[in-house]
Motif scaffolding. Structure first.
Motif, PDB file in Angstrom:
ATOM      1  N   VAL A   1       0.852  -1.201   0.000  1.00  0.00           N
ATOM      2  CA  VAL A   1       0.000   0.000   0.000  1.00  0.00           C
ATOM      3  C   VAL A   1       0.882   1.243   0.000  1.00  0.00           C
ATOM      4  O   VAL A   1       0.642   2.199  -0.757  1.00  0.00           O
ATOM      5  CB  VAL A   1      -0.951   0.005   1.230  1.00  0.00           C
ATOM      6  N   ALA A   2       1.930   1.224   0.821  1.00  0.00           N
ATOM      7  CA  ALA A   2       2.831   2.395   0.901  1.00  0.00           C
ATOM      8  C   ALA A   2       3.571   2.612  -0.415  1.00  0.00           C
ATOM      9  O   ALA A   2       3.946   3.740  -0.753  1.00  0.00           O
ATOM     10  CB  ALA A   2       3.811   2.213   2.046  1.00  0.00           C
ATOM     11  N   GLU A   3       3.789   1.539  -1.171  1.00  0.00           N
ATOM     12  CA  GLU A   3       4.554   1.656  -2.418  1.00  0.00           C
ATOM     13  C   GLU A   3       3.718   2.142  -3.596  1.00  0.00           C
ATOM     14  O   GLU A   3       4.265   2.549  -4.620  1.00  0.00           O
ATOM     15  CB  GLU A   3       5.154   0.293  -2.788  1.00  0.00           C
ATOM     16  N   ILE A   4       2.390   2.069  -3.469  1.00  0.00           N
ATOM     17  CA  ILE A   4       1.555   2.409  -4.625  1.00  0.00           C
ATOM     18  C   ILE A   4       1.835   3.839  -5.079  1.00  0.00           C
ATOM     19  O   ILE A   4       1.991   4.114  -6.261  1.00  0.00           O
ATOM     20  CB  ILE A   4       0.056   2.173  -4.312  1.00  0.00           C
ATOM     21  N   ASP A   5       1.945   4.744  -4.108  1.00  0.00           N
ATOM     22  CA  ASP A   5       2.265   6.133  -4.450  1.00  0.00           C
ATOM     23  C   ASP A   5       3.713   6.476  -4.116  1.00  0.00           C
ATOM     24  O   ASP A   5       4.089   7.647  -4.097  1.00  0.00           O
ATOM     25  CB  ASP A   5       1.347   7.085  -3.675  1.00  0.00           C
ATOM     26  N   GLY A   6       4.496   5.476  -3.787  1.00  0.00           N
ATOM     27  CA  GLY A   6       5.866   5.759  -3.353  1.00  0.00           C
ATOM     28  C   GLY A   6       6.890   4.986  -4.153  1.00  0.00           C
ATOM     29  O   GLY A   6       6.629   4.569  -5.290  1.00  0.00           O
ATOM     30  N   ALA A   7       8.028   4.765  -3.512  1.00  0.00           N
ATOM     31  CA  ALA A   7       9.130   4.091  -4.200  1.00  0.00           C
ATOM     32  C   ALA A   7       8.855   2.599  -4.270  1.00  0.00           C
ATOM     33  O   ALA A   7       8.212   2.032  -3.384  1.00  0.00           O
ATOM     34  CB  ALA A   7      10.413   4.347  -3.423  1.00  0.00           C
ATOM     35  N   ASP A   8       9.376   1.995  -5.354  1.00  0.00           N
ATOM     36  CA  ASP A   8       9.227   0.546  -5.520  1.00  0.00           C
ATOM     37  C   ASP A   8       9.976  -0.201  -4.436  1.00  0.00           C
ATOM     38  O   ASP A   8      11.093   0.162  -4.084  1.00  0.00           O
ATOM     39  CB  ASP A   8       9.810   0.118  -6.874  1.00  0.00           C
ATOM     40  N   GLY A   9       9.384  -1.235  -3.922  1.00  0.00           N
ATOM     41  CA  GLY A   9      10.076  -2.105  -2.977  1.00  0.00           C
ATOM     42  C   GLY A   9      10.793  -3.205  -3.731  1.00  0.00           C
ATOM     43  O   GLY A   9      10.853  -3.195  -4.975  1.00  0.00           O
ATOM     44  N   ASP A  10      11.279  -4.133  -2.988  1.00  0.00           N
ATOM     45  CA  ASP A  10      12.026  -5.232  -3.587  1.00  0.00           C
ATOM     46  C   ASP A  10      11.052  -6.377  -3.867  1.00  0.00           C
ATOM     47  O   ASP A  10      10.681  -7.097  -2.940  1.00  0.00           O
ATOM     48  CB  ASP A  10      13.123  -5.650  -2.586  1.00  0.00           C
ATOM     49  N   HIS A  11      10.615  -6.489  -5.124  1.00  0.00           N
ATOM     50  CA  HIS A  11       9.631  -7.516  -5.451  1.00  0.00           C
ATOM     51  C   HIS A  11      10.142  -8.429  -6.556  1.00  0.00           C
ATOM     52  O   HIS A  11      10.978  -8.034  -7.377  1.00  0.00           O
ATOM     53  CB  HIS A  11       8.321  -6.874  -5.934  1.00  0.00           C
TER      54      HIS A  11
ATOM     55  N   GLN B   1       2.741  -2.416 -11.164  1.00  0.00           N
ATOM     56  CA  GLN B   1       2.798  -1.320 -12.131  1.00  0.00           C
ATOM     57  C   GLN B   1       1.512  -1.242 -12.942  1.00  0.00           C
ATOM     58  O   GLN B   1       0.990  -0.165 -13.216  1.00  0.00           O
ATOM     59  CB  GLN B   1       4.029  -1.484 -13.041  1.00  0.00           C
ATOM     60  N   ARG B   2       0.994  -2.395 -13.300  1.00  0.00           N
ATOM     61  CA  ARG B   2      -0.261  -2.437 -14.066  1.00  0.00           C
ATOM     62  C   ARG B   2      -1.393  -1.804 -13.245  1.00  0.00           C
ATOM     63  O   ARG B   2      -2.214  -1.062 -13.784  1.00  0.00           O
ATOM     64  CB  ARG B   2      -0.586  -3.892 -14.391  1.00  0.00           C
ATOM     65  N   TYR B   3      -1.405  -2.082 -11.961  1.00  0.00           N
ATOM     66  CA  TYR B   3      -2.426  -1.474 -11.091  1.00  0.00           C
ATOM     67  C   TYR B   3      -2.251   0.045 -11.038  1.00  0.00           C
ATOM     68  O   TYR B   3      -3.198   0.796 -11.189  1.00  0.00           O
ATOM     69  CB  TYR B   3      -2.377  -2.078  -9.671  1.00  0.00           C
ATOM     70  N   ARG B   4      -1.003   0.471 -10.843  1.00  0.00           N
ATOM     71  CA  ARG B   4      -0.745   1.924 -10.778  1.00  0.00           C
ATOM     72  C   ARG B   4      -1.260   2.619 -12.041  1.00  0.00           C
ATOM     73  O   ARG B   4      -1.877   3.673 -11.974  1.00  0.00           O
ATOM     74  CB  ARG B   4       0.762   2.179 -10.695  1.00  0.00           C
ATOM     75  N   ASP B   5      -1.000   1.984 -13.214  1.00  0.00           N
ATOM     76  CA  ASP B   5      -1.376   2.606 -14.484  1.00  0.00           C
ATOM     77  C   ASP B   5      -2.883   2.712 -14.642  1.00  0.00           C
ATOM     78  O   ASP B   5      -3.388   3.630 -15.277  1.00  0.00           O
ATOM     79  CB  ASP B   5      -0.799   1.803 -15.663  1.00  0.00           C
ATOM     80  N   ALA B   6      -3.587   1.752 -14.067  1.00  0.00           N
ATOM     81  CA  ALA B   6      -5.025   1.681 -14.342  1.00  0.00           C
ATOM     82  C   ALA B   6      -5.892   2.191 -13.201  1.00  0.00           C
ATOM     83  O   ALA B   6      -7.095   2.307 -13.347  1.00  0.00           O
ATOM     84  CB  ALA B   6      -5.395   0.217 -14.640  1.00  0.00           C
TER      85      ALA B   6
END
Ligand code: F6P
Length: 559
Positions: A531-541, A550-555
């Motif tokens: 949740v914190a990464e959605i509008d923030g920096a990418d974590g280690d995934h 990323q697909r979620y962020r875009d849509a």
């Protein structure tokens, strides 16, 4: 080697306890299994035609038939001996006495205290909990009477018309299931919001007037993210609908929790909080303050009957010898199938539409309790533990998934639960004719599952040889049938306690802690991070999760 039920090492210690699978009692059951594994229920009934008259029990108002199981009296004796060797009586006694049998959290397990009579005493850490239990029940009853009687007024002076319970897991499934089961006894409209998917809140708020809506925020911890998110959005909805006056909150929000600080932080007056205690597990909490919505719906007397039904089964568990003890027998029959036959699932099929949510409720009760892979000593278990529990009401399921139960490759032991007289608002003749159909179907399924239909029987009907295999039913599928006359609050309480104790006994045999749920934690932690990464920096995934995020962020919905 005998299993020592009294040995309770700290959770992280190495194992010194012999596995239950190493006991002579386990070996005795295994030997019986070897002789019976291929015996068909047809044969068992042919050899023992009167087994239906003998292999049944009663507890409270429940008639429990176990004759259609792939066992003999000798097997039941051996299973009961196994329960004794596993320390089931000691575990039951320890639970009732308030000993900390939830070892990984060092807590007592005392849902039975929630329904204990006022004049009893159960001491936990030097404190008698029974006066506390009854003080909360009395406060709940007084509150419920005020709301039900229209005396409790909302912000603009109008009485409450709708109760919205916001909670998840044990803070939702129990009350939601019970409200639905007791619809015929309910005189208040209740709704249940659990999922953090806004669709749940939105659909349930549709058509409601904030001025006549009471929110019951149910959360043992008061930290569960879904519940806090839904409760916050509900508060926004209320404030918007009532002109933004925060003074409206105490009149429209009450809390059910063990966490007074969390409740106060959220903005709910702790005078409007109904308390329970850490010795009530979430999935065992419907008899606690968590049942407030049910009490609001059916009234304090109905809720007392509900608790009384649970108490009937508690006393039966505590006072009945193992061989006649219905929850113990059901638990041990479950062990027989899970561990000796290796059947992976257990279906609960209520022939009662009012019990539609009962299988979902039991899923949490059983799978969160006994879905464990290490024993009390932290060592891997040496045999399978809890089965996958599932189900839907009959007759609907007959037209959906019963095909697999009848002719698939996995044997599914089933519980068929029948209510003789449904409480419906229809002419008596109509109600009776529906009930006749319903119960005839329940009985027919029990027979069809047990006895099947042989190829010879199919051929004798003149069926084309090419279709004989397709129309053959192997049968030999075991069922427990539970019948009750009516689905009263008491009977519902009896059903719940019956399954609660079945879970306890199985957990005792498997040597696991049925009262913690560490397996739910990892997903919660990861979700918080994402949740914190959605509008923030990418974590280690991993690359899959990163692409999906990323697909979620875009849509996603833009502000
Ligand atoms: O009542 P709470 O604390 O909000 O917890 C809700 C549910 O969440 C769980 O802890 C699982 O995450 C369940 O055991 C519990 O019933």
């Amino acid at each position: 080697m005998r299993y020592n039920p009294h040995h309770r090492p700290p959770p992280t210690a190495g194992s010194t306890m012999p596995a239950i699978t190493d006991t002579t009692e386990w070996a005795a059951v295994a030997r019986l299994h070897a002789t019976l594994a291929d015996t068909h229920l047809r044969q068992l009934f042919a050899d023992d035609p009167d087994r239906g008259g003998r292999l049944h029990g009663t507890v409270g108002d429940l008639y429990v038939d176990v004759a259609k199981h792939r066992l003999t009296d000798e097997v039941l004796d051996a299973l009961v001996a196994l329960a004794a060797a596993a320390g089931v009586p000691e575990k039951v006694a320890a639970m009732f006495a308030g000993e900390p049998i939830n070892t990984t959290e060092d807590r007592a397990v005392l849902h039975t205290a929630l329904r204990a009579p006022r004049d009893t005493s159960i001491v936990v850490d030097g404190h008698d909990v029974i006066p506390d239990v009854h003080a909360v029940l009395d406060r709940m009853a007084a509150f419920a009477e005020r709301v039900r009687g229209g005396e409790w007024r909302g912000h603009d002076g109008r009485p409450i018309e709708t109760v919205v319970n916001i909670g998840i897991g044990g803070s939702d499934l129990g009350p939601a299931m019970a409200y639905r089961a007791l619809a015929a006894h309910a005189t208040m409209d209740c709704r249940f919001v659990s999922n953090v998917d806004a669709a749940d809140l939105s659909r349930n708020l549709a058509g409601l007037d904030p001025a006549t809506t009471l929110f019951v925020i149910a959360s043992k911890t008061f930290t569960t993210i879904e519940t806090i998110t839904n409760a916050s959005s509900a508060r926004d909805w209320l404030l918007e609908g009532l002109g933004g006056d925060r003074g409206a909150i105490p009149k429209h929000f009450v809390a059910l929790s063990t966490n007074a600080e969390g409740v106060a932080d959220f903005g709910i007056d702790t005078d409007n909080m109904f308390e329970f205690w850490d010795w009530v597990g979430g999935r065992y909490s419907v008899g606690s303050a968590i049942g407030l919505s049910v009490m609001l719906a059916i009234g304090p007397d109905g809720f007392r009957d509900f608790l009384g039904g649970m108490r009937t089964v508690d006393e039966h568990l505590r006072d009945t010898p193992l061989r006649e003890n219905v929850p113990v027998l059901l638990a041990m029959i479950g062990i027989w199938y899970r561990n000796f036959f290796g059947f992976p699932t257990h279906a609960v099929l209520p022939y009662s539409h009012d019990l539609a949510r009962f299988p979902a409720y039991l899923q949490q009760l059983d799978m969160e309790s006994n879905g464990k892979r290490v024993g009390l000593d932290g060592q891997p278990v040496t045999t399978d533990t809890g089965p996958i529990v599932w189900g839907e009401p009959g007759t609907n399921g007959q037209h959906a998934f019963y095909q697999l139960i009848h002719q698939g490759t996995t044997t599914v032991p089933c519980d068929l639960i029948g209510i003789v007289t449904p409480d419906v608002d229809l002419p008596a003749d109509t109600a009776r004719s529906h009930a006749d159909q319903l119960i005839a179907n329940l009985l027919a399924q029990g027979e069809a599952l047990a006895f099947g239909k042989t190829a010879e029987e199919v051929r004798a009907e003149g069926v084309d040889e090419a279709l004989v295999a397709h129309k053959t039913f192997p049968g030999n599928i075991p069922t427990t049938t539970i019948l009750a006359d009516r689905l009263t609050p008491s009977v519902l309480g009896q059903l719940i306690a019956l399954y609660e104790h079945r879970v306890l006994v199985q957990g005792a045999v498997w040597g696991i802690n049925s009262f913690d749920q560490w397996g739910v934690e990892l997903g919660k932690v990861l979700a918080k991070r994402i949740v914190a990464e959605i509008d923030g920096a990418d974590g280690d995934h991993d690359s899959s999760t990163a692409m999906l995020l990323q697909r979620y962020r875009d849509a996603r919905l833009q502000p």
